[in-house]
Scaffold this motif. Structure first.
Motif, short mmCIF file in Angstrom:
data_model
loop_
_atom_site.label_atom_id
_atom_site.label_comp_id
_atom_site.label_asym_id
_atom_site.label_seq_id
_atom_site.Cartn_x
_atom_site.Cartn_y
_atom_site.Cartn_z
N PHE A 105 0.83 -1.19 0.00
CA PHE A 105 0.00 0.00 0.00
C PHE A 105 0.87 1.25 0.00
N SER A 106 0.27 2.36 -0.34
CA SER A 106 0.96 3.64 -0.30
C SER A 106 0.84 4.22 1.11
N PRO A 107 1.95 4.56 1.75
CA PRO A 107 1.87 5.17 3.09
C PRO A 107 1.01 6.43 3.11
N LEU A 108 1.05 7.21 2.04
CA LEU A 108 0.25 8.43 1.98
C LEU A 108 -1.23 8.11 1.92
N GLU A 109 -1.57 7.01 1.23
CA GLU A 109 -2.97 6.59 1.19
C GLU A 109 -3.42 6.15 2.58
N MET A 110 -2.55 5.44 3.28
CA MET A 110 -2.88 5.00 4.64
C MET A 110 -3.11 6.20 5.56
N ILE A 111 -2.25 7.21 5.45
CA ILE A 111 -2.41 8.42 6.26
C ILE A 111 -3.76 9.06 5.97
N ALA A 112 -4.13 9.12 4.70
CA ALA A 112 -5.42 9.73 4.32
C ALA A 112 -6.58 8.94 4.91
N ARG A 113 -6.48 7.62 4.91
CA ARG A 113 -7.54 6.78 5.46
C ARG A 113 -7.62 6.94 6.97
N VAL A 114 -6.48 7.04 7.63
CA VAL A 114 -6.43 7.23 9.08
C VAL A 114 -7.13 8.55 9.45
N LYS A 115 -6.77 9.61 8.75
CA LYS A 115 -7.37 10.92 9.03
C LYS A 115 -8.87 10.90 8.80
N SER A 116 -9.29 10.24 7.73
CA SER A 116 -10.71 10.18 7.41
C SER A 116 -11.49 9.44 8.48
N GLN A 117 -10.97 8.30 8.94
CA GLN A 117 -11.65 7.51 9.96
C GLN A 117 -11.69 8.24 11.30
N LEU A 118 -10.60 8.89 11.66
CA LEU A 118 -10.57 9.64 12.93
C LEU A 118 -11.53 10.82 12.89
N ARG A 119 -11.57 11.51 11.77
CA ARG A 119 -12.46 12.66 11.65
C ARG A 119 -13.91 12.22 11.77
N ARG A 120 -14.27 11.14 11.10
CA ARG A 120 -15.65 10.63 11.16
C ARG A 120 -16.00 10.18 12.57
N TYR A 121 -15.08 9.45 13.20
CA TYR A 121 -15.33 8.93 14.54
C TYR A 121 -15.51 10.05 15.55
N ARG A 122 -14.66 11.07 15.46
CA ARG A 122 -14.73 12.17 16.41
C ARG A 122 -15.99 12.99 16.22
N GLN A 123 -16.41 13.18 14.98
CA GLN A 123 -17.65 13.91 14.73
C GLN A 123 -18.84 13.17 15.31
N LEU A 124 -18.89 11.86 15.10
CA LEU A 124 -19.99 11.06 15.64
C LEU A 124 -19.95 11.02 17.15
#
Length: 230
Positions: A105-124
């Motif tokens: 996998f691309s490390p940059l893609e993983m970072i983007a997925r991590v940020k997306s999941q954390l943002r969604r989780y924190r909003q909820l």
């Protein structure tokens, strides 16, 4: 900069080392485990915001670990595996994973997925906490977590006892509570008919939250019974 704590679970040191470089550069604190059993042990002593969890590992694999984690915890889980079969992705997601990344996998893609999941989780999570902890009655806002009260966005300072009385009435909105019920709930002592302590506290609360304490619109008296917030 601190973006949260991430638990990396993988038996491949190269993967751990690669992700560690990129995630630390983004400000995340890291915990590392080489199998599911180690991950579960770390979760008993650390607060974790997100887990990157490999599927194929010794002792306890990622599928088993995901099932155990989901019995108690709701933080985002990103499954990581070299497998590309659709059934493995479906299995991981059906057991509670929030995302699935295949190796390589691309490390940059993983970072983007991590940020997306954390943002969604924190909003909820913020929404859920707000709904659970706040009681809104017209212009009156009661936060039971912070013990703060505001009227028309202006903070009102109540004593702990005054706040407890207001909370009891607000949680039972529309229900007439007797003086005995309120007193025994707040003071945790038997109520005596001659005790006017509650009446004094109600008067003080009204002076702080009512626009016209002499004609209360929030806490109303039901003569011969008690009080109610309609």
């Amino acid at each position: 900069m601190f973006g949260g704590t991430i638990l990396l679970v993988d038996d491949e040191k190269e993967i751990i080392d690669l992700l560690e470089i990129y995630l630390k550069n983004e400000g995340y604190k890291l915990l590392k485990a080489s199998n599911g059993a180690e991950a579960l042990e770390l979760l008993t002593i650390h607060e974790v915001d997100l887990i990157i969890l490999d599927i194929m590992m010794p002792q306890m694999d990622g599928i088993q670990a995901c099932m155990k984690i989901r019995e108690e915890k709701q933080m985002p889980i990103i499954m990581l595996s070299a497998k590309t079969q659709e059934i493995d992705k479906i299995t991981g997601l059906s057991l509670g994973a929030d995302d699935y990344v295949t190796k390589p996998f691309s490390p940059l893609e993983m970072i983007a997925r991590v940020k997306s999941q954390l943002r969604r989780y924190r909003q909820l999570n913020v929404s859920r906490v707000k709904n659970d902890n706040e009681i809104v009655i017209d212009d009156l806002l009661i936060n039971v977590a912070t013990h703060k009260v505001s009227v028309d966005q202006n903070e009102v300072r109540l004593t702990p006892r005054e706040f407890a009385i207001l909370e009891v009435l607000a949680r039972n909105r529309g229900i007439v509570l007797s003086m005995e019920q309120i007193y025994e709930e707040v003071w945790n002592d038997p109520f005596l008919e001659s005790n006017n302590t509650l009446m004094v506290h109600i008067r003080k609360i009204r002076e702080k939250i009512e626009k016209d304490p002499s004609s209360p619109q929030i806490i109303k008296t039901v003569w011969g019974i008690g009080y109610v917030i309609e």
